[in-house]
Motif scaffolding. Structure first.
Motif, mmCIF file in Angstrom:
data_model
loop_
_atom_site.group_PDB
_atom_site.id
_atom_site.type_symbol
_atom_site.label_atom_id
_atom_site.label_comp_id
_atom_site.label_asym_id
_atom_site.label_seq_id
_atom_site.Cartn_x
_atom_site.Cartn_y
_atom_site.Cartn_z
ATOM 1 N N ALA A 183 -4.763 -7.251 -0.970
ATOM 2 C CA ALA A 183 -5.805 -6.255 -0.748
ATOM 3 C C ALA A 183 -5.256 -4.970 -0.154
ATOM 4 O O ALA A 183 -5.926 -3.936 -0.188
ATOM 5 N N ARG A 184 -4.031 -5.007 0.382
ATOM 6 C CA ARG A 184 -3.405 -3.766 0.852
ATOM 7 C C ARG A 184 -2.695 -3.043 -0.285
ATOM 8 O O ARG A 184 -2.260 -1.908 -0.127
ATOM 9 N N VAL B 250 1.891 -10.554 -7.657
ATOM 10 C CA VAL B 250 0.662 -10.624 -6.873
ATOM 11 C C VAL B 250 0.293 -12.060 -6.528
ATOM 12 O O VAL B 250 -0.320 -12.320 -5.478
ATOM 13 N N ALA B 251 0.675 -13.017 -7.374
ATOM 14 C CA ALA B 251 0.361 -14.419 -7.102
ATOM 15 C C ALA B 251 1.117 -14.945 -5.893
ATOM 16 O O ALA B 251 0.722 -15.949 -5.295
ATOM 17 N N GLY B 252 2.211 -14.275 -5.504
ATOM 18 C CA GLY B 252 2.986 -14.702 -4.353
ATOM 19 C C GLY B 252 2.573 -14.040 -3.053
ATOM 20 O O GLY B 252 3.151 -14.326 -1.998
ATOM 21 N N LEU B 253 1.577 -13.149 -3.120
ATOM 22 C CA LEU B 253 1.107 -12.460 -1.925
ATOM 23 C C LEU B 253 -0.094 -13.177 -1.321
ATOM 24 O O LEU B 253 -0.866 -13.819 -2.031
ATOM 25 N N SER B 254 -0.252 -13.042 -0.031
ATOM 26 C CA SER B 254 -1.464 -13.547 0.598
ATOM 27 C C SER B 254 -2.641 -12.692 0.127
ATOM 28 O O SER B 254 -2.465 -11.572 -0.358
ATOM 29 N N ARG B 255 -3.871 -13.200 0.298
ATOM 30 C CA ARG B 255 -5.057 -12.450 -0.132
ATOM 31 C C ARG B 255 -5.128 -11.101 0.587
ATOM 32 O O ARG B 255 -5.426 -10.075 -0.026
ATOM 33 N N ASP C 106 -7.385 1.986 0.947
ATOM 34 C CA ASP C 106 -6.212 2.866 0.974
ATOM 35 C C ASP C 106 -5.049 2.283 0.170
ATOM 36 O O ASP C 106 -3.914 2.221 0.640
ATOM 37 N N THR C 107 -5.357 1.857 -1.057
ATOM 38 C CA THR C 107 -4.337 1.276 -1.931
ATOM 39 C C THR C 107 -3.886 2.295 -2.970
ATOM 40 O O THR C 107 -4.505 3.334 -3.166
ATOM 41 N N GLY D 259 0.793 -1.218 0.000
ATOM 42 C CA GLY D 259 0.000 0.000 0.000
ATOM 43 C C GLY D 259 0.821 1.261 0.000
ATOM 44 O O GLY D 259 0.269 2.364 -0.021
ATOM 45 N N GLN D 260 2.171 1.154 0.030
ATOM 46 C CA GLN D 260 2.988 2.350 0.152
ATOM 47 C C GLN D 260 3.740 2.705 -1.126
ATOM 48 O O GLN D 260 4.408 3.710 -1.181
#
Length: 286
Positions: free
Chosen positions: A94-95, A85-90, A175-176, A16-17
């Motif tokens: 979403a952040r 994105v496929a390596g991130l948790s859901r 807040d993305t 998100g940053q």
């Protein structure tokens, strides 16, 4: 030595940053017996406002869901500021990216404030969601979209246009740096279509976020987007500024209609005059 868990935590720490850039490389996706995306390559800079256009079934909504991490590609990658994105948790995805779906039923008894607060789940977690009241991000989202005065009204009592604005506030509350909108004007009358699109343009400018939206109205895409990406049969067939790509050829290749293209005398954006559907839409080779 860094463990897998520690590495994943470090990779997700900045969610998100970052700047909102998206890189799509060799993206393929399909269901048994049907290939939806057949190799999509795109690079979107942070802060762009991009419209995805094309016939039903060409892969527009699927592409958004892949970018949001809701689907896993058969091949290729979607990188959000360099992170796959496929390596991130859901929750981590979403952040980074918020997806506003085409439509969602109103939850009986839920107020505007309660619905917008749902957008804070990724940031606050299940325990944080138990706390009463709005945090500053949810309050800003309601104010930015102009729904703060409705905070205590039931969502089910709102009109379609009002409800869509509330759902937009919920997406903003994540807040993305990336906002994906899947047909945000569906089922809205012309006045509310323009209201929603004008709000999206304003929010992009004020927040500096990247916006990718699926639109069926090529006229709206030409007027409101910085860039148009047209899909046909799971591949990109046009990509560029509206004044460069909105042509009679695009109407035929991507939308299956014969038509003419002019220019708005005041704004200068392309204006389309579709005449009739092609009897046998041109098949675009890969």
């Amino acid at each position: 030595m860094t463990t897998d868990t520690e590495a994943r935590t470090a990779r997700e720490a900045g969610d998100g940053q970052a700047g909102g850039g998206i890189r799509i490389a060799g993206l393929r996706f399909g269901y048994p017996g049907r290939e939806v995306l057949r190799g999509v390559d795109l690079e979107l800079a942070g802060g762009e406002l991009v419209a995805l256009v094309g016939l039903n079934g060409c892969g527009k909504s699927t592409l958004l869901r892949l970018c949001a991490g809701l689907l896993r590609p058969g091949a290729g990658r979607v990188l959000l500021d360099g992170a796959d994105v496929a390596g991130l948790s859901r929750r981590a995805a979403a952040r980074r990216v918020a997806l506003l779906h085409q439509s969602a039923p109103a939850v009986p008894g839920m107020t505007v404030r309660q619905l917008v607060r749902q957008g804070r789940y990724a940031a606050r977690g299940p325990l944080g969601m138990l706390r009463e009241g709005d945090d500053a991000v949810a309050a800003r989202a309601m104010a930015d979209v102009g729904v703060a005065e409705w905070a205590d009204r039931p969502v089910e009592a709102l009109s379609g246009g009002e409800r869509q604005r509330v759902r937009l506030a919920m997406a903003l509350a994540q807040d993305t740096r990336v906002l994906l909108l899947d047909e945000p004007t569906t089922y809205l009358d012309l006045r509310h279509q323009l209201e929603v699109l004008s709000t999206v343009v304003r929010l992009r400018a004020e927040r500096g976020i990247t916006v990718v939206m699926v639109l069926h109205d090529i006229g709206h895409a030409a007027r409101f987007a910085d860039r148009i990406v047209a899909l046909r049969d799971g591949v990109v067939v046009a990509d560029g500024a509206p004044e460069a790509v909105v042509t009679p050829q695009l109407l035929a290749d991507a939308l299956g209609v014969v038509g003419r293209v002019g220019r708005d005398p005041e704004g200068g954006w392309p204006v389309c005059y579709p005449d009739h559907p092609l009897s046998s839409p041109k098949i675009i080779a890969k």
